[in-house]
Design a protein around this motif. Structure first.
Motif, PDB file in Angstrom:
ATOM      1  N   LYS A  45    -107.813 -62.839 -72.362  1.00 28.37           N
ATOM      2  CA  LYS A  45    -108.924 -63.372 -71.593  1.00 28.37           C
ATOM      3  C   LYS A  45    -110.000 -62.294 -71.445  1.00 28.37           C
ATOM      4  O   LYS A  45    -109.693 -61.135 -71.175  1.00 28.37           O
ATOM      5  N   TYR A  46    -111.240 -62.713 -71.613  1.00 28.38           N
ATOM      6  CA  TYR A  46    -112.377 -61.815 -71.433  1.00 28.38           C
ATOM      7  C   TYR A  46    -112.637 -61.716 -69.934  1.00 28.38           C
ATOM      8  O   TYR A  46    -113.054 -62.676 -69.300  1.00 28.38           O
ATOM      9  N   VAL A  47    -112.328 -60.568 -69.370  1.00 27.89           N
ATOM     10  CA  VAL A  47    -112.380 -60.421 -67.913  1.00 27.89           C
ATOM     11  C   VAL A  47    -113.613 -59.632 -67.458  1.00 27.89           C
ATOM     12  O   VAL A  47    -114.402 -60.098 -66.652  1.00 27.89           O
ATOM     13  N   TRP A  48    -113.743 -58.420 -68.001  1.00 23.43           N
ATOM     14  CA  TRP A  48    -114.860 -57.557 -67.571  1.00 23.43           C
ATOM     15  C   TRP A  48    -116.037 -57.751 -68.510  1.00 23.43           C
ATOM     16  O   TRP A  48    -116.000 -57.321 -69.650  1.00 23.43           O
ATOM     17  N   GLN A  49    -117.074 -58.380 -67.989  1.00 24.88           N
ATOM     18  CA  GLN A  49    -118.272 -58.569 -68.813  1.00 24.88           C
ATOM     19  C   GLN A  49    -118.958 -57.222 -69.030  1.00 24.88           C
ATOM     20  O   GLN A  49    -118.727 -56.273 -68.288  1.00 24.88           O
ATOM     21  N   TRP A  50    -119.817 -57.169 -70.025  1.00 21.36           N
ATOM     22  CA  TRP A  50    -120.385 -55.861 -70.377  1.00 21.36           C
ATOM     23  C   TRP A  50    -121.106 -55.149 -69.229  1.00 21.36           C
ATOM     24  O   TRP A  50    -121.013 -53.935 -69.102  1.00 21.36           O
ATOM     25  N   PRO A  51    -121.811 -55.870 -68.320  1.00 20.26           N
ATOM     26  CA  PRO A  51    -122.451 -55.112 -67.232  1.00 20.26           C
ATOM     27  C   PRO A  51    -121.437 -54.388 -66.347  1.00 20.26           C
ATOM     28  O   PRO A  51    -121.709 -53.278 -65.877  1.00 20.26           O
ATOM     29  N   VAL A  52    -120.263 -54.985 -66.158  1.00 21.97           N
ATOM     30  CA  VAL A  52    -119.247 -54.324 -65.339  1.00 21.97           C
ATOM     31  C   VAL A  52    -118.736 -53.085 -66.055  1.00 21.97           C
ATOM     32  O   VAL A  52    -118.558 -52.018 -65.446  1.00 21.97           O
ATOM     33  N   ARG A  53    -118.529 -53.213 -67.366  1.00 22.82           N
ATOM     34  CA  ARG A  53    -118.003 -52.064 -68.119  1.00 22.82           C
ATOM     35  C   ARG A  53    -119.022 -50.938 -68.196  1.00 22.82           C
ATOM     36  O   ARG A  53    -118.688 -49.773 -68.029  1.00 22.82           O
ATOM     37  N   ILE A  54    -120.291 -51.301 -68.440  1.00 24.63           N
ATOM     38  CA  ILE A  54    -121.338 -50.264 -68.465  1.00 24.63           C
ATOM     39  C   ILE A  54    -121.386 -49.585 -67.108  1.00 24.63           C
ATOM     40  O   ILE A  54    -121.399 -48.356 -67.000  1.00 24.63           O
ATOM     41  N   PHE A  55    -121.386 -50.411 -66.053  1.00 23.61           N
ATOM     42  CA  PHE A  55    -121.397 -49.839 -64.704  1.00 23.61           C
ATOM     43  C   PHE A  55    -120.258 -48.847 -64.551  1.00 23.61           C
ATOM     44  O   PHE A  55    -120.439 -47.741 -64.064  1.00 23.61           O
ATOM     45  N   HIS A  56    -119.071 -49.277 -64.976  1.00 22.91           N
ATOM     46  CA  HIS A  56    -117.902 -48.446 -64.739  1.00 22.91           C
ATOM     47  C   HIS A  56    -118.036 -47.065 -65.342  1.00 22.91           C
ATOM     48  O   HIS A  56    -117.793 -46.058 -64.692  1.00 22.91           O
ATOM     49  N   TRP A  57    -118.439 -47.021 -66.597  1.00 20.44           N
ATOM     50  CA  TRP A  57    -118.442 -45.711 -67.258  1.00 20.44           C
ATOM     51  C   TRP A  57    -119.648 -44.870 -66.869  1.00 20.44           C
ATOM     52  O   TRP A  57    -119.535 -43.650 -66.742  1.00 20.44           O
ATOM     53  N   VAL A  58    -120.784 -45.544 -66.639  1.00 20.02           N
ATOM     54  CA  VAL A  58    -121.932 -44.775 -66.152  1.00 20.02           C
ATOM     55  C   VAL A  58    -121.582 -44.183 -64.789  1.00 20.02           C
ATOM     56  O   VAL A  58    -121.846 -43.011 -64.504  1.00 20.02           O
ATOM     57  N   ASN A  59    -120.930 -44.991 -63.955  1.00 20.49           N
ATOM     58  CA  ASN A  59    -120.548 -44.539 -62.628  1.00 20.49           C
ATOM     59  C   ASN A  59    -119.565 -43.369 -62.707  1.00 20.49           C
ATOM     60  O   ASN A  59    -119.730 -42.360 -62.018  1.00 20.49           O
TER      61      ASN A  59
ATOM     62  N   ASN B  35    -127.578 -47.613 -61.223  1.00 23.54           N
ATOM     63  CA  ASN B  35    -126.344 -48.220 -61.687  1.00 23.54           C
ATOM     64  C   ASN B  35    -125.632 -48.966 -60.556  1.00 23.54           C
ATOM     65  O   ASN B  35    -125.131 -50.076 -60.712  1.00 23.54           O
ATOM     66  N   PHE B  36    -125.624 -48.335 -59.402  1.00 19.39           N
ATOM     67  CA  PHE B  36    -124.989 -48.862 -58.201  1.00 19.39           C
ATOM     68  C   PHE B  36    -125.652 -50.180 -57.779  1.00 19.39           C
ATOM     69  O   PHE B  36    -124.986 -51.199 -57.546  1.00 19.39           O
ATOM     70  N   LEU B  37    -126.978 -50.164 -57.734  1.00 19.67           N
ATOM     71  CA  LEU B  37    -127.713 -51.367 -57.339  1.00 19.67           C
ATOM     72  C   LEU B  37    -127.508 -52.483 -58.373  1.00 19.67           C
ATOM     73  O   LEU B  37    -127.390 -53.660 -58.039  1.00 19.67           O
ATOM     74  N   TRP B  38    -127.434 -52.064 -59.612  1.00 18.86           N
ATOM     75  CA  TRP B  38    -127.207 -53.005 -60.709  1.00 18.86           C
ATOM     76  C   TRP B  38    -125.860 -53.719 -60.539  1.00 18.86           C
ATOM     77  O   TRP B  38    -125.746 -54.925 -60.704  1.00 18.86           O
ATOM     78  N   ARG B  39    -124.840 -52.963 -60.165  1.00 12.28           N
ATOM     79  CA  ARG B  39    -123.514 -53.561 -59.979  1.00 12.28           C
ATOM     80  C   ARG B  39    -123.525 -54.517 -58.790  1.00 12.28           C
ATOM     81  O   ARG B  39    -122.883 -55.562 -58.815  1.00 12.28           O
ATOM     82  N   ILE B  40    -124.244 -54.181 -57.743  1.00  9.04           N
ATOM     83  CA  ILE B  40    -124.329 -55.062 -56.578  1.00  9.04           C
ATOM     84  C   ILE B  40    -125.026 -56.370 -56.961  1.00  9.04           C
ATOM     85  O   ILE B  40    -124.609 -57.452 -56.579  1.00  9.04           O
ATOM     86  N   TYR B  41    -126.070 -56.246 -57.770  1.00  9.80           N
ATOM     87  CA  TYR B  41    -126.741 -57.444 -58.294  1.00  9.80           C
ATOM     88  C   TYR B  41    -125.751 -58.291 -59.084  1.00  9.80           C
ATOM     89  O   TYR B  41    -125.656 -59.504 -58.902  1.00  9.80           O
ATOM     90  N   TRP B  42    -124.987 -57.643 -59.916  1.00  8.55           N
ATOM     91  CA  TRP B  42    -124.056 -58.366 -60.787  1.00  8.55           C
ATOM     92  C   TRP B  42    -122.915 -59.015 -59.996  1.00  8.55           C
ATOM     93  O   TRP B  42    -122.258 -59.938 -60.474  1.00  8.55           O
ATOM     94  N   PHE B  43    -122.658 -58.569 -58.803  1.00 12.53           N
ATOM     95  CA  PHE B  43    -121.663 -59.186 -57.938  1.00 12.53           C
ATOM     96  C   PHE B  43    -121.963 -60.674 -57.804  1.00 12.53           C
ATOM     97  O   PHE B  43    -121.061 -61.506 -57.830  1.00 12.53           O
ATOM     98  N   TRP B  44    -123.232 -61.025 -57.692  1.00  8.53           N
ATOM     99  CA  TRP B  44    -123.593 -62.436 -57.518  1.00  8.53           C
ATOM    100  C   TRP B  44    -123.765 -63.173 -58.833  1.00  8.53           C
ATOM    101  O   TRP B  44    -123.577 -64.366 -58.905  1.00  8.53           O
ATOM    102  N   PHE B  45    -124.157 -62.440 -59.892  1.00 13.65           N
ATOM    103  CA  PHE B  45    -124.509 -63.146 -61.112  1.00 13.65           C
ATOM    104  C   PHE B  45    -123.458 -63.018 -62.203  1.00 13.65           C
ATOM    105  O   PHE B  45    -123.593 -63.635 -63.243  1.00 13.65           O
ATOM    106  N   GLY B  46    -122.414 -62.260 -61.958  1.00 13.68           N
ATOM    107  CA  GLY B  46    -121.353 -62.121 -62.950  1.00 13.68           C
ATOM    108  C   GLY B  46    -120.324 -63.237 -62.829  1.00 13.68           C
ATOM    109  O   GLY B  46    -120.494 -64.191 -62.058  1.00 13.68           O
TER     110      GLY B  46
END
Ligand code: HEM
Ligand code: HEM
Ligand code: SF4
Lengths: 245, 288
Positions: A24-38, A86-97
Motif C-alpha cells: 500500500k502506498y502510505v507516505w505520499q511524496w510531500p510527507v517523505r520530502i518533509f521527513h528527510w528535509v526535516n 518545511n515545517f509549515l509545509w507539513r502542517i499544510y499537508w496535514f489537511w490536504f494529504g
C-alpha cells in the motif's frame, strides 16, 4: 474492510509473495520530502547551534583571514528557514494529504486513541510483534506531536526572537520579539533555545531505534517506507488503523 | 532651560527647604516639569525601607509624578529594579514604570547610564519639546537601538571565530572577542561601544572585560557573569542546559540499549528452546 489474504505457508510465500502480502502506498511524496528535509535540517541546526555556543576552532591568523563563527551562524540561519518552511509545509499537508498524513494526530478525546496508545506501550514491553499499523500508531503520533511539532514551535519562536535582536523594531522583531520579555530576557531565551535543542537528540535516539526495532518485528518494509512511500501488510493489519476513523 | 531645583547632589537647599522647593515646583509648574527619578521605591511593608524626610519614597514618588509632564527613569534601578529588586527582592523594590502608569516614562537604564546619554535625553526634550521615540522597553531608540555587539571593535574577532579562553591567554593579549568569557554584548542595547565612557576614553570591553549587560532587565539575576549561558531555573539545582541535555540523551540511550538487550535475550531464549526441542526430537528418533 480488509482485503482477504491467505494464511502463511512459507514455501508458497517465497513462490508467490503477492498472494500473502499486499502493498500500500502510505507516505505520499510531500510527507517523505518533509521527513528527510526535516531530519537533515535538525541535524545541521543542532550541530551548528552547539558550535555557536561552544566555538572551539580558534583559527590562527588575523580576523580578515577567517570567517568561521559568522559562517556557522549563517548556516544555522539558512537551515532555520529551511526547517521553518518545511515545517509549515507539513502542517499544510496535514489537511490536504491522505488519511495517513493525519494519523499522527493525538486524538486524545477518543477512547480508541488511548486504547491504541496503551496497547502500543504494552507491545514494546512484551517484546511481541503486536499489532501493526499502516499509519502512525498512537504512541508514534504522540512522540511526533510533542518532539517535532511542539519542540519545533518552541525552537522557531525562540530562534526567530533571537534572530530579530539584531534589528529591533524590524519585521521579525514585530512578529516574534515579544517572546524575549515573555521568557524573561534574551539570556533566558538563549537558555531555553539551547535546552530544548537537546529534545531533538532525545527524540532522534528513540525514533531511529524504534523504527528499526519495529521494522525488525513487523517485517513490513517500515524502514524503507519513508523512502519509497510503500508499506506491506498482512491479513488483519488494516484492522489496526480503524481507530483513526 | 534646565533648572535642577530638586536634586540631592546639586541643589543648594537642604532639609525642609529642599522639600519646600519640591512642593513649590509642583504648585507653580503643573504639567511642565520633568520628573527624573533615580533609584527605585521599595513597596514592601508600605514602603518603609526607603524614607526621605519622614515620608516614604513611594509616597513622594507618587505625589511628585502627578503634575509631571513626563518621567525619566535614570539608571537601571529606576528603569528595571536592578540589584535592590534582585531575587528574592525582600523589600519589594519596583521600577518606576511598575508603580506609575498615568504618565509617559522614559527608561534610561545602565548601571550607571552613560552621562552623554542622560544629557542627550534631556537636551532632546528641551530642543524639540517632545519626547524621544522609545523602543519596546521604553528606552530612547537613538541610544538603545543597537547592541554593544553591533558596534563592538572586537566584532571582527567574533565573526572570525577567535575567542579569549582564559584571562591570561594569547587571545586576551591580542584583544580577541570576549564572547566565551560571558560577554553580554550580543544581548545588550546601549551606546557604550559607540561613544564609550569618560569622554570616549574606554569602555568595559576596551579594558579587556566582557560586558555584563548592565542596561538590560534582570542582568543582576542572569549570572554567572563569566559563562555565556544562564543556568536552568530548576528549584534546588544549578544546572547548565548542556548538562541536563546530556543526561536526557544518555537516559534515552540507556533505555534504548536496555530494550534492545532484552529483545536480543528474548530471541536467544526462544531459539534455545527451539534447539532443545529439535534435539529432543532427534534423540527420540535415534532411540526408535
Ligand atoms: C531544530 C531546530 C533548532 C535547533 C536544534 C537549534 C539549536 C540552537 C542552539 C543549540 C543554539 C545555541 C544557543 C546558545 O547557546 O545561545 C542556537 C542559537 C541560535 N539559533 Fe537555533 N536552533 C534551531 C532552530 C532555530 C530557528 C528556527 C531559528 C530562527 C531563525 C534559530 C535561530 C537561532 C539564533 C538567532 C541563535 C543565536 C545565535 C547567536 O547567539 O549568535 N534557531 N540554536
Ligand atoms: C536513519 C534515520 C531515520 C529513519 C530510518 C526514519 C524513518 C522513519 C519512518 C519509517 C517513519 C514512519 C514511522 C511510522 O510509521 O510511524 C518516520 C516518521 C517520522 N520521522 Fe523519521 N526516520 C529517521 C530519522 C528522523 C529524524 C532525525 C527526525 C527528526 C528529528 C525524524 C522525524 C520523523 C517525523 C517527524 C516523522 C513523522 C512523519 C510524518 O508523519 O510527517 N526522523 N521516520
Ligand atoms: S567582545 Fe562582546 S560585544 Fe564585542 S564582539 Fe565579542 S561578544 Fe560581541
Amino acid at each position: 474492510m480488509a482485503r482477504r489474504v491467505h494464511p502463511i505457508n512459507i514455501i508458497d510465500v517465497a513462490r508467490s509473495p503477492h498472494r500473502y502480502f499486499r502493498r500500500k502506498y502510505v507516505w505520499q511524496w510531500p510527507v517523505r520530502i518533509f521527513h528527510w528535509v526535516n531530519a537533515v535540517a535538525v541535524t545541521v541546526l543542532f550541530s551548528t547551534g552547539l558550535y555557536i555556543s561552544h566555538p572551539i576552532l580558534a583559527p590562527a591568523g588575523e580576523p580578515f583571514n577567517n570567517f568561521v563563527m559568522a559562517t556557522v551562524r549563517q548556516v544555522h540561519f539558512i537551515f532555520a528557514f529551511i526547517f521553518l518552511i518545511n515545517f509549515l509545509w507539513r502542517i499544510y499537508w496535514f489537511w490536504f494529504g491522505n488519511n495517513y498524513a493525519r494519523s499522527g494526530f493525538p486524538f486524545f478525546w477518543r477512547r480508541s486513541w488511548w486504547k491504541d496508545l496503551f496497547r502500543q506501550v504494552g507491545d514494546y514491553f512484551s517484546l511481541k510483534r503486536g499489532h501493526v499499523h499502516l499509519g502512525h500508531n498512537a504512541l508514534a503520533g504522540l512522540s511526533y506531536t510533542i518532539f517535532v511539532i511542539g519542540l519545533g514551535w518552541v525552537q522557531i519562536f525562540t530562534g526567530l526572537a533571537l534572530y530579530s535582536e539584531s534589528n529591533p523594531g524590524g519585521f521579525w522583531s514585530k512578529l516574534t520579539g515579544w517572546v524575549i520579555p515573555l521568557l524573561g530576557g534574551s539570556m533566558q531565551t538563549h537558555m531555553w533555545h539551547h535546552l530544548f535543542a537537546w529534545g531533538f537528540i532525545v527524540f532522534a535516539i528513540l525514533h531511529v531505534y524504534i523504527v528499526f526495532y519495529d521494522g525488525q518485528q513487523y517485517k513490513n518494509g517500515l524502514v524503507t517506507s519513508m523512502i519509497s512511500g510503500v508499506k506491506f501488510y498482512r491479513n488483519g493489519d488494516l484492522e489496526n488503523d480503524k481507530w483513526l476513523s | 532651560m534646565i533648572s535642577l531645583d530638586y536634586d540631592e547632589t546639586l541643589q543648594a537647599a537642604a532639609g525642609h527647604q529642599a522639600e519646600e522647593i519640591r512642593e513649590r515646583i509642583m504648585r507653580e509648574h503643573p504639567g511642565e516639569y520633568v520628573l527624573a527619578v533615580e533609584g527605585n521605591a521599595p513597596t514592601g511593608d508600605g514602603g518603609v525601607y526607603c524614607t526621605v524626610a519622614g515620608r516614604t519614597f513611594l509616597d513622594i514618588l507618587k505625589e511628585s509624578a502627578e503634575g509631571a509632564k513626563a518621567i525619566i527613569a535614570w539608571g537601571s534601578c529606576a528603569s528595571d529594579g536592578c540589584v535592590q529588586a534582585a531575587s528574592p527582592n525582600p523589600t519589594g523594590a519596583k521600577p518606576v514604570h511598575e508603580i506609575i502608569h498615568s504618565h509617559p516614562i522614559i527608561n534610561v537604564p545602565g548601571c550607571p547610564p552613560i552621562a552623554e546619554v542622560m544629557t542627550g535625553v534631556l537636551t532632546y526634550i528641551l530642543t524639540f519639546d517632545k519626547l524621544p521615540e522609545l523602543d519596546r522597553f521604553g528606552r530612547p531608540k537613538m541610544f538603545y537601538g543597537q547592541r554593544i555587539h553591533d558596534k563592538c571593535y572586537r566584532r571582527s574577532y567574533f565573526d572570525a571565530g577567535q575567542f579569549v579562553e582564559t584571562w591570561e591567554d594569547d587571545g586576551a593579549r591580542k584583544g580577541w572577542c570576549l564572547y566565551k568569557m560571558g560577554c553580554r554584548g550580543p544581548m545588550t542595547y546601549n551606546s557604550c561601544s559607540t561613544f564609550k565612557w569618560n569622554n570616549g576614553v574606554s569602555f568595559p570591553i576596551g579594558s579587556g572585560h566582557g560586558c555584563i549587560g548592565c542596561s538590560e532587565n534582570k542582568f543582576w539575576d542572569n549570572g554567572p557573569f563569566y559563562t555565556r549561558l544562564t543556568n536552568v531555573p530548576l528549584p534546588g539545582v544549578e544546572s547548565t542546559p548542556d548538562k541536563i541535555g546530556k543526561y536526557a540523551a544518555v537516559a534515552a540511550g540507556v533505555g534504548v540499549a536496555a530494550h534492545a538487550a532484552s529483545y536480543a535475550a528474548n530471541q536467544g531464549i526462544k531459539k534455545a528452546k527451539k534447539n532443545r526441542q529439535t534435539k529432543k526430537l532427534l534423540e527420540s528418533d535415534k532411540e526408535e
